[in-house]
Design an enzyme around this catalytic site. Structure first.
Site: not given
Length: 147
Positions: A87, A136
């Protein structure tokens, strides 16, 4: 939504120890934080600092290894046994406003807002809504935060 600072890039790994050795011995990392367990997120974490401009810290690398049988990282590693980019994490000044704005845009938020590895609130956005990248979003850490 205004793009915030890129805080870190999450790298899933089957071996935190081997990844730490790689960043230290191959990539020349000089500041590697102590690994720590995050049972609430099912991962063991280690941050690697990259140098920034004028002696500041740059973007961090977050090494994440599964912790326990229920770790969400197991699925990623089943598809990518050697590990890889998991991520990207961007900072926002107000996590609740950011979540509401992403939801208003129709972006799929995964799970609840919770405390992340930097000790501040986070949430994740589904890759299909974020140009193929698990994203995120984290509230900007307060000065002097642990990681």
């Amino acid at each position: 939504m205004k793009l915030g600072r890129l805080n870190h890039i999450g790298i899933a790994t089957p071996s935190l120890e081997a990844s730490i050795a790689y960043y230290r011995d191959v990539m020349g990392a000089t500041h590697i934080h102590e690994p720590f367990d995050m049972p609430s997120n099912g991962v063991k974490v280690c941050f690697v600092d990259t140098p920034g401009e004028n002696g500041t810290n740059g973007t961090q690398i977050e090494l994440i290894e599964p912790l326990g049988a229920d770790s969400p990282i197991h699925g990623f590693l089943a598809k990518n046994p050697a590990g890889g980019q998991h991520h990207m994490c961007y900072e926002v000044p107000d996590i609740h406003a950011a979540r509401a704005e992403f939801e208003a845009m129709g972006k799929k938020v995964l799970g609840e807002t919770r405390i992340g590895a930097h000790g501040t609130l986070i949430f994740f956005l589904h890759p299909k809504d974020m140009n193929g990248v698990l994203t995120e979003i984290m509230e900007t850490p307060k000065p002097g935060a642990a990681h």
